[in-house]
Structures are given as C-alpha cells and as structure tokens.
Design a protein around this motif. Structure first.
Motif, PDB file in Angstrom:
ATOM      1  N   MET A 159      32.870  50.936  -4.235  1.00  0.00           N
ATOM      2  CA  MET A 159      32.874  52.101  -3.551  1.00  0.00           C
ATOM      3  C   MET A 159      33.125  51.692  -1.887  1.00  0.00           C
ATOM      4  O   MET A 159      33.813  52.566  -1.181  1.00  0.00           O
ATOM      5  N   ALA A 160      32.660  50.465  -1.402  1.00  0.00           N
ATOM      6  CA  ALA A 160      33.037  50.253   0.082  1.00  0.00           C
ATOM      7  C   ALA A 160      34.489  49.942   0.213  1.00  0.00           C
ATOM      8  O   ALA A 160      35.134  50.414   1.422  1.00  0.00           O
ATOM      9  N   TYR A 161      35.034  49.342  -0.935  1.00  0.00           N
ATOM     10  CA  TYR A 161      36.628  49.079  -1.102  1.00  0.00           C
ATOM     11  C   TYR A 161      37.221  50.310  -0.935  1.00  0.00           C
ATOM     12  O   TYR A 161      38.148  50.547  -0.242  1.00  0.00           O
ATOM     13  N   GLN A 162      36.987  51.324  -1.929  1.00  0.00           N
ATOM     14  CA  GLN A 162      37.584  52.485  -2.018  1.00  0.00           C
ATOM     15  C   GLN A 162      37.593  53.275  -0.595  1.00  0.00           C
ATOM     16  O   GLN A 162      38.363  53.757  -0.096  1.00  0.00           O
ATOM     17  N   SER A 163      36.333  53.253  -0.027  1.00  0.00           N
ATOM     18  CA  SER A 163      36.222  53.778   1.195  1.00  0.00           C
ATOM     19  C   SER A 163      37.077  53.504   2.365  1.00  0.00           C
ATOM     20  O   SER A 163      37.942  54.008   3.024  1.00  0.00           O
ATOM     21  N   LEU A 164      37.065  52.208   2.373  1.00  0.00           N
ATOM     22  CA  LEU A 164      37.837  51.588   3.261  1.00  0.00           C
ATOM     23  C   LEU A 164      39.260  51.521   3.125  1.00  0.00           C
ATOM     24  O   LEU A 164      40.173  51.793   3.871  1.00  0.00           O
ATOM     25  N   ARG A 165      39.825  51.542   1.751  1.00  0.00           N
ATOM     26  CA  ARG A 165      41.073  51.916   1.339  1.00  0.00           C
ATOM     27  C   ARG A 165      41.521  53.295   1.816  1.00  0.00           C
ATOM     28  O   ARG A 165      42.618  53.494   2.241  1.00  0.00           O
ATOM     29  N   LEU A 166      40.528  54.252   1.263  1.00  0.00           N
ATOM     30  CA  LEU A 166      40.820  55.669   1.869  1.00  0.00           C
ATOM     31  C   LEU A 166      41.285  55.759   3.130  1.00  0.00           C
ATOM     32  O   LEU A 166      42.201  56.498   3.698  1.00  0.00           O
ATOM     33  N   GLU A 167      40.218  55.095   3.979  1.00  0.00           N
ATOM     34  CA  GLU A 167      40.409  55.281   5.528  1.00  0.00           C
ATOM     35  C   GLU A 167      41.539  54.852   5.976  1.00  0.00           C
ATOM     36  O   GLU A 167      42.251  55.250   6.681  1.00  0.00           O
ATOM     37  N   TYR A 168      42.219  53.650   5.606  1.00  0.00           N
ATOM     38  CA  TYR A 168      43.273  52.988   5.783  1.00  0.00           C
ATOM     39  C   TYR A 168      44.347  54.003   5.509  1.00  0.00           C
ATOM     40  O   TYR A 168      45.466  54.189   6.493  1.00  0.00           O
ATOM     41  N   LEU A 169      44.566  54.496   4.263  1.00  0.00           N
ATOM     42  CA  LEU A 169      45.545  55.195   3.851  1.00  0.00           C
ATOM     43  C   LEU A 169      45.692  56.682   4.768  1.00  0.00           C
ATOM     44  O   LEU A 169      46.755  57.137   4.720  1.00  0.00           O
ATOM     45  N   GLN A 170      44.581  56.960   5.620  1.00  0.00           N
ATOM     46  CA  GLN A 170      44.632  58.128   6.103  1.00  0.00           C
ATOM     47  C   GLN A 170      45.205  57.870   7.718  1.00  0.00           C
ATOM     48  O   GLN A 170      45.552  58.965   8.418  1.00  0.00           O
ATOM     49  N   ILE A 171      45.329  56.735   8.057  1.00  0.00           N
ATOM     50  CA  ILE A 171      45.980  56.267   9.310  1.00  0.00           C
ATOM     51  C   ILE A 171      47.496  56.857   9.220  1.00  0.00           C
ATOM     52  O   ILE A 171      48.246  56.410   8.284  1.00  0.00           O
ATOM     53  N   PRO A 172      48.000  57.515  10.252  1.00  0.00           N
ATOM     54  CA  PRO A 172      49.305  58.089  10.262  1.00  0.00           C
ATOM     55  C   PRO A 172      50.387  56.694  10.123  1.00  0.00           C
ATOM     56  O   PRO A 172      50.007  55.465  10.561  1.00  0.00           O
ATOM     57  N   PRO A 173      51.531  56.879   9.347  1.00  0.00           N
ATOM     58  CA  PRO A 173      52.063  55.527   8.851  1.00  0.00           C
ATOM     59  C   PRO A 173      52.811  54.625   9.833  1.00  0.00           C
ATOM     60  O   PRO A 173      52.704  53.463   9.764  1.00  0.00           O
ATOM     61  N   VAL A 174      53.198  55.233  11.171  1.00  0.00           N
ATOM     62  CA  VAL A 174      53.709  54.310  12.115  1.00  0.00           C
ATOM     63  C   VAL A 174      52.577  53.452  12.758  1.00  0.00           C
ATOM     64  O   VAL A 174      52.805  52.208  12.977  1.00  0.00           O
ATOM     65  N   SER A 175      51.491  54.261  12.966  1.00  0.00           N
ATOM     66  CA  SER A 175      50.170  53.513  13.472  1.00  0.00           C
ATOM     67  C   SER A 175      49.616  52.417  12.473  1.00  0.00           C
ATOM     68  O   SER A 175      49.574  51.208  13.033  1.00  0.00           O
ATOM     69  N   ARG A 176      49.753  52.757  11.375  1.00  0.00           N
ATOM     70  CA  ARG A 176      49.273  51.906  10.369  1.00  0.00           C
ATOM     71  C   ARG A 176      50.295  50.909  10.219  1.00  0.00           C
ATOM     72  O   ARG A 176      49.703  49.564  10.067  1.00  0.00           O
ATOM     73  N   ALA A 177      51.474  50.835  10.416  1.00  0.00           N
ATOM     74  CA  ALA A 177      52.530  49.862  10.096  1.00  0.00           C
ATOM     75  C   ALA A 177      52.498  48.744  11.266  1.00  0.00           C
ATOM     76  O   ALA A 177      52.456  47.665  10.896  1.00  0.00           O
ATOM     77  N   TYR A 178      52.470  49.426  12.275  1.00  0.00           N
ATOM     78  CA  TYR A 178      52.417  48.415  13.537  1.00  0.00           C
ATOM     79  C   TYR A 178      50.861  47.637  13.561  1.00  0.00           C
ATOM     80  O   TYR A 178      51.084  46.421  13.960  1.00  0.00           O
ATOM     81  N   THR A 179      49.970  48.204  13.479  1.00  0.00           N
ATOM     82  CA  THR A 179      48.679  47.509  13.586  1.00  0.00           C
ATOM     83  C   THR A 179      48.528  46.812  12.573  1.00  0.00           C
ATOM     84  O   THR A 179      47.969  45.430  12.605  1.00  0.00           O
ATOM     85  N   THR A 180      48.937  46.971  11.132  1.00  0.00           N
ATOM     86  CA  THR A 180      48.946  46.036  10.008  1.00  0.00           C
ATOM     87  C   THR A 180      49.841  44.932  10.204  1.00  0.00           C
ATOM     88  O   THR A 180      49.348  43.754   9.994  1.00  0.00           O
ATOM     89  N   ALA A 181      51.044  45.128  10.747  1.00  0.00           N
ATOM     90  CA  ALA A 181      51.914  44.127  11.167  1.00  0.00           C
ATOM     91  C   ALA A 181      51.253  42.989  12.199  1.00  0.00           C
ATOM     92  O   ALA A 181      51.563  41.721  12.144  1.00  0.00           O
ATOM     93  N   CYS A 182      50.622  43.510  13.340  1.00  0.00           N
ATOM     94  CA  CYS A 182      50.022  42.546  14.262  1.00  0.00           C
ATOM     95  C   CYS A 182      48.872  41.728  13.698  1.00  0.00           C
ATOM     96  O   CYS A 182      48.659  40.650  13.951  1.00  0.00           O
ATOM     97  N   VAL A 183      48.247  42.290  12.739  1.00  0.00           N
ATOM     98  CA  VAL A 183      47.037  41.821  12.182  1.00  0.00           C
ATOM     99  C   VAL A 183      47.632  40.812  11.062  1.00  0.00           C
ATOM    100  O   VAL A 183      47.167  39.393  11.213  1.00  0.00           O
TER     101      VAL A 183
END
Length: 238
Positions: free
Chosen positions: A1-25
């Motif tokens: 459940m925790a993984y699914q919630s985290l995944r859902l929250e991650y996918l709710q981040i708008p695409p450009v913010s998600r891509a740039y933040t992920t690339a930095c990490v």
C-alpha cells in the motif's frame, strides 16, 4: 500500500517538474556509484573543443553529495517548480519548457564569465524568483524565524547562503536570469509600445501542449503543493 501511495503521488507531479527533479536525484545517485562530478561540470573548453555536449545539461542536474545542501535545494526545486507548473503555467507546458530553455541558455552564457561549474542552484533560484514575482501578496515564513512577502524570498535565500559560507554569485545569477525572464514575459509586453519578445516555438507547442481546457478556467493561486516548512507561504487574508 505504501508503495502504491508513493507511486500515485509521484505520478501526480506535473511532467516537467517530475522529469527535472527525477533527473537531479538520479544524477546524484549515479555520482555515488558510477560516475564522478568531474564528468558533469560546466567546462567550456571540454564542451566546445572536445564536444562533451552533455555537460551543457548535466551541470544543471548535480547539486553536490547527499547532505543538507542537497536536500535543501531539492525541496525548493521540487516545490517551486511544481507550483509554477500547476499555477501560472497550467495547461502551458510548452511555455514552461521554453522558460527552462531560455533560462538555461542565459545561465550558460553568463557561466562563461563567472567561472561557475554547476548551475543547478542558480536555476532553482530563477524558478523561485519567477514564482515570487507572480505571487507578490503571499506571506512567507522561513524556518519559523522570518515573516515577509514572497518577492523577498530570493533575497532571503541569498542571505541564508551567505550565512552558510557559500558564494552568493550563484544566487545573484539566478535572480538576474529570473528577472530578465519576468521582465520580458510579464512586464515589457504590457508597457506602452511594448511587444512580446519571448515566443514559444511552435515545435514545442506541438510536442508538449494538449488540447485546451475549459476556456473559462482561471488558474488557482500558486499555493504550496507540499507541507514543507522552509519558505512556507500563505496568502494575505488567508
């Protein structure tokens, strides 16, 4: 459940913010195991004479080893990038990408003269600056110690960098580029005789923009998307 919630929250981040933040990490994670910062930093000679073109991008993705400075920058990057994308750039992904390209281009040009090797922090300050100028009446609380309105946030961050012993050149570069973008995009076009100089290329609109939403939609105020206490914002009267 925790993984699914985290995944859902991650996918709710708008695409450009998600891509740039992920690339930095991921870049920071790669430095821990696979590569070194010497393969990433901004070096004009290596870029233009030895064609290591990737450095034009990777120098914006590395914020140093995992620690307080890295976490501080990641939180601010995620937060203000997301608020811009969900606020004044809602439904305008191509314009948001164009701001990234314009800001990155200017910083690269300026970087030739100020001898900075990593520009990610300056890019974060640029995002903070644009958000702060577009939300001038939001009251901020910084670490529970300072209360001020949003336009002062970039300067407060610069003062904080100074207290930590960091060079303020990075912050000044971010503020300068952010102000240039804000002036050309938000100020100059509405002046008498002003024109819109920054126009998003049609190819970016074709790639990133989706069909228009409800034409009567008005963007919500750019409130913070997370519960972080660093630079907390509250609208006047709210």
């Amino acid at each position: 459940m925790a993984y699914q919630s985290l995944r859902l929250e991650y996918l709710q981040i708008p695409p450009v913010s998600r891509a740039y933040t992920t690339a930095c990490v991921l870049t920071t994670a790669a430095v821990l195991e696979l590569i070194t910062p010497f393969q990433l930093y901004f070096n004009p000679e290596l870029i233009f004479k030895h064609f290591q073109i990737w450095r034009l991008i990777t120098n914006f993705l590395f914020f140093g080893p995992v620690g307080f400075n890295f976490l501080f920058n990641m939180i601010f990057l995620y937060r203000y990038c997301r608020m811009l994308e969900e606020g004044s750039f809602r439904g305008r992904t191509a314009d948001f990408v164009f701001m990234f390209l314009f800001g990155g281009f200017l910083m690269t040009i300026f970087g030739l003269f100020v001898s900075l090797v990593f520009l990610g922090q300056a890019f974060t300050i640029m995002l903070v600056y644009v958000w702060s100028r577009r939300n001038p009446y939001v009251r901020m609380n910084f670490f529970g110690l300072l209360n001020f309105q949003a336009p002062f946030l970039p300067w407060v961050l610069m003062g904080f960098s100074l207290l930590l012993g960091n060079s303020i050149i990075v912050d000044l570069l971010g503020i300068a580029v952010g102000h240039i973008y804000y002036f050309l995009e938000d100020v100059f076009p509405i002046q008498p005789g002003g024109i819109r100089i920054l126009k998003t290329p049609s190819i970016l609109k074709a790639i990133f923009d989706t069909p228009d939403e409800d034409p009567n939609y008005n963007p919500l105020p750019e409130e913070r998307p997370g519960g972080f206490a660093w630079g907390e914002g509250q609208r006047l009267g709210g």
